[in-house]
Scaffold this motif. Structure first.
Motif, PDB file in Angstrom:
ATOM      1  N   THR A  23       0.823  -1.208   0.000  1.00 22.90           N
ATOM      2  CA  THR A  23       0.000   0.000   0.000  1.00 22.90           C
ATOM      3  C   THR A  23       0.862   1.266   0.000  1.00 22.90           C
ATOM      4  O   THR A  23       1.816   1.375   0.775  1.00 22.90           O
ATOM      5  CB  THR A  23      -0.908   0.010   1.244  1.00 22.90           C
ATOM      6  N   SER A  55     -14.133   2.464  -6.834  1.00 24.58           N
ATOM      7  CA  SER A  55     -14.888   1.260  -6.519  1.00 24.58           C
ATOM      8  C   SER A  55     -16.338   1.645  -6.272  1.00 24.58           C
ATOM      9  O   SER A  55     -16.642   2.816  -6.010  1.00 24.58           O
ATOM     10  CB  SER A  55     -14.312   0.570  -5.284  1.00 24.58           C
ATOM     11  N   GLY A 111      -9.967  -5.663  -2.998  1.00 23.78           N
ATOM     12  CA  GLY A 111      -9.572  -4.628  -2.058  1.00 23.78           C
ATOM     13  C   GLY A 111     -10.457  -4.474  -0.850  1.00 23.78           C
ATOM     14  O   GLY A 111     -10.128  -3.710   0.063  1.00 23.78           O
ATOM     15  N   TYR A 164      -5.393  -7.474  -7.672  1.00 24.77           N
ATOM     16  CA  TYR A 164      -5.696  -6.780  -8.918  1.00 24.77           C
ATOM     17  C   TYR A 164      -4.888  -7.413 -10.054  1.00 24.77           C
ATOM     18  O   TYR A 164      -4.212  -8.429  -9.877  1.00 24.77           O
ATOM     19  CB  TYR A 164      -5.372  -5.284  -8.787  1.00 24.77           C
ATOM     20  N   GLN A 207      -4.697   1.580  -1.086  1.00 20.61           N
ATOM     21  CA  GLN A 207      -5.293   0.368  -1.639  1.00 20.61           C
ATOM     22  C   GLN A 207      -4.582  -0.864  -1.110  1.00 20.61           C
ATOM     23  O   GLN A 207      -3.381  -0.840  -0.828  1.00 20.61           O
ATOM     24  CB  GLN A 207      -5.236   0.364  -3.164  1.00 20.61           C
ATOM     25  N   LYS A 244      -6.930   2.547  -8.535  1.00 21.50           N
ATOM     26  CA  LYS A 244      -7.810   3.720  -8.593  1.00 21.50           C
ATOM     27  C   LYS A 244      -7.164   4.966  -9.193  1.00 21.50           C
ATOM     28  O   LYS A 244      -7.863   5.920  -9.515  1.00 21.50           O
ATOM     29  CB  LYS A 244      -8.336   4.026  -7.192  1.00 21.50           C
TER      30      LYS A 244
END
Length: 561
Positions: free
Chosen positions: A65, A465, A264, A125, A121, A89
């Motif tokens: 992160t 999201s 996430g 992914y 985040q 994002k």
């Protein structure tokens, strides 16, 4: 004397501050990727594939992160190319999104460097090509974001993590598909109005079935033998559906799985014997190895297809000398009701921390006033006698100038916010167009995806999201809101829409930019099932959106200033 002492003191203070600033800066991870065509041999044939640094799938990104990611992409294909970061994002910078609405493509035999931060985040992914139909031929890989050490996770720390990328595969080199031997021929088939043929197989991490004795792929777990029956060790599987059009069901022979994360979001830790993962979606599950000391099959099979496609890998207990045996664990029934019922059980863990040290449940999404409802209906249409796909009567066509550049530099004639309506246009003939919906930064919006088709659809939103508040059959009406989950719906970036059904999401549009809302079923996106959300306000500030990057590419009507 006093002046010298003061200068020494000041120098020391500045030195300390500089040290603190270095310590405070988030880490950087640098990658150089060379994208080439190569020969991929699967299912007994040889055909064209897209490789990254010679790998199929491409190299994984394993990050933490808030890490800063620098990826220098060298395009050695014979046509322009882009990579998009599925689920990342891109806070305040849609410039790095890697789709044709925000970026000019990287010309052949040149390079371009992506620079973005994995801000706030954590989760599972992936990345893949966004241009043309490149995704069919490869160029995809994992992008996993671990939580910072200071942030606790609400499930047992696994002994090890493993990534499972499931994709579907067309055997284009067979006699029946001899005309589909490369990317250009495949795109011509779609451009001429013909749908893609049914996939021939599923792959796990680019590999075909492991129960073919010549193609065995073992995933080996090492654990302490004495805990074989008593406790065992716990392992985490990150599972992503990178298929072009196929929903999958994932299961592990002889073991149950505990769902711990969806794109996430930490979830309630429900236990499943198998779990559906639709196109573009990712989940993370944990399993405890408490079975007999032998090998077991890891199984991915297609959902809602005839025939059912099945592929396997092997779960190998350390010290085992017993190979896995048939039969494979039974797949769920074909009926949609089972899948929709399971989808409703996937809910947010409200007591868990997110990427930041705050409870996920502190954002009461169900109590925020919705300022706008957008209903998007997908349809298969004929335009000029050829198959296309439309959303609310508009089949999207990429302009030569990226929408984001046109918006930033006030270039006229590229898009019009009046092209697409908020509701379906029943009775009107579908037409090609550049679909952009204008929204205000911090709007709180309800989006309903209406699917009147006979196949499962999958929709993905870049940049944000959304909360999946409801699924249902038939036509959506405002009365359906009474059935919404307004307490603990899961937050994710991709939602499935079942045949003759609807799915509804709530989204807080707090990320300024031009964001792609698209079908994750790639042939449908290629043929028009997509649009863009322009999230905007009239404040020019780097706190809401960064300036155009110095290395930005220019094309179409956009010229370098």
């Amino acid at each position: 004397m006093r002046k010298a002492i003061f200068l020494q003191f000041l120098t020391g203070v500045l030195a300390c501050l500089s040290v603190f600033s270095v310590i405070a800066e988030d880490p950087y991870r640098y990658y150089t990727w060379t994208v080439t065509y190569g020969t991929v041999s699967r299912l007994g044939g040889h055909q064209q594939g897209i490789l990254i640094n010679g790998l199929f799938p491409g190299p994984p990104i394993e990050a933490v992160t808030n890490d800063n990611i620098i990826v220098n992409v060298i395009n050695k294909l014979d046509e322009p190319f882009l990579i998009t970061w599925n689920g990342v994002k891109q806070r305040r910078t849609s410039w790095q999104d890697g789709v044709l609405g925000t970026n000019c493509p990287i010309p052949q035999n040149t390079n371009w460097t992506y620079k973005f931060q994995l801000k706030d985040q954590v989760g599972t992914y992936n990345y893949f090509p966004s241009t043309q139909m490149h995704r069919v031929f490869g160029g995809y890989g994992a992008l996993n974001i671990a939580a910072r050490s200071v942030i606790s996770i609400p499930y047992p720390i696994p002994a090890q993590e493993f990534t499972i990328l499931v994709s579907d595969w067309q055997k284009f080199s067979s006699t029946y598909y001899f005309f589909l031997f490369n990317l250009q021929a495949l795109q011509k088939r779609l451009d001429d109005g013909h749908a893609l043929p049914v996939p021939d197989s599923l792959l796990i991490n680019g590999r075909p079935n492991s129960h073919c004795p010549l193609l065995v792929k073992k995933i080996i777990f090492k654990w302490v033998l004495m805990y074989l029956i008593i406790s065992g060790k716990t392992y985490k599987f990150r599972v992503s559906n990178l298929c072009i059009e196929t929903s999958i069901n994932f299961r592990i022979q002889g073991h149950t799985m505990t769902l711990v994360e969806v794109e996430g979001a930490h979830t309630l830790q429900e236990v499943y014997e198998s779990i559906d993962v639709h196109v573009g979606q990712s989940v993370a599950v944990e399993i405890t190895l408490n079975g007999s000391p032998k090998d077991y099959y890891i199984v991915a099979s297609s959902r809602f297809t005839k025939p059912i496609l099945t592929t396997t890998a092997i779960l190998h207990y350390d010290g085992s000398h017993t190979p896995p045996s048939l039969p494979l664990p039974i797949a769920p029934t074909y009926h949609l009701h089972w899948s929709m019922k399971q989808a409703r059980t996937i809910r947010t863990n409200l007591t868990a921390n997110a990427a930041r040290p705050n409870p996920q449940g502190s954002f009461h999404y169900g109590q925020i006033r919705v300022v706008r409802t957008i209903v998007l209906e997908n349809t298969a249409v004929k335009i000029n006698g050829k198959l296309r796909y439309a959303v609310n009567g508009i089949s999207y066509v990429d302009p030569s100038t990226p929408l984001k550049l046109a918006d930033w530099y006030n270039i006229s004639g590229v898009f019009d916010l009046k092209t697409i309506k908020d509701k379906p246009t029943h009775g009107a003939l579908a037409k090609p167009g550049v679909s952009v919906i204008g929204l205000t930064l911090h709007d709180y919006v309800e989006i309903v995806f209406q699917n009147n088709d006979t196949t499962v659809q999958s929709w993905h939103l870049d940049g944000s999201s959304f909360y999946v508040v409801g699924y249902g059959g038939g036509q959506w009406t405002t009365d359906m809101k009474k059935k919404y989950n307004l307490a603990d719906a899961v937050s994710r970036h991709t939602v499935q829409v079942y045949p003759s059904s609807w799915s509804a999401v709530y989204v807080s549009l707090d990320n300024k930019g031009m964001w792609n809302l698209r079908s994750a079923i790639w042939s449908r996106r290629y043929l028009g099932q997509q649009l863009y959300l322009r999230v905007w306000n009239n404040e020019h500030s780097v706190y809401t959106e960064t300036d155009v990057p110095p290395n930005a590419l220019y094309c179409g009507k956009a010229k370098r200033p």
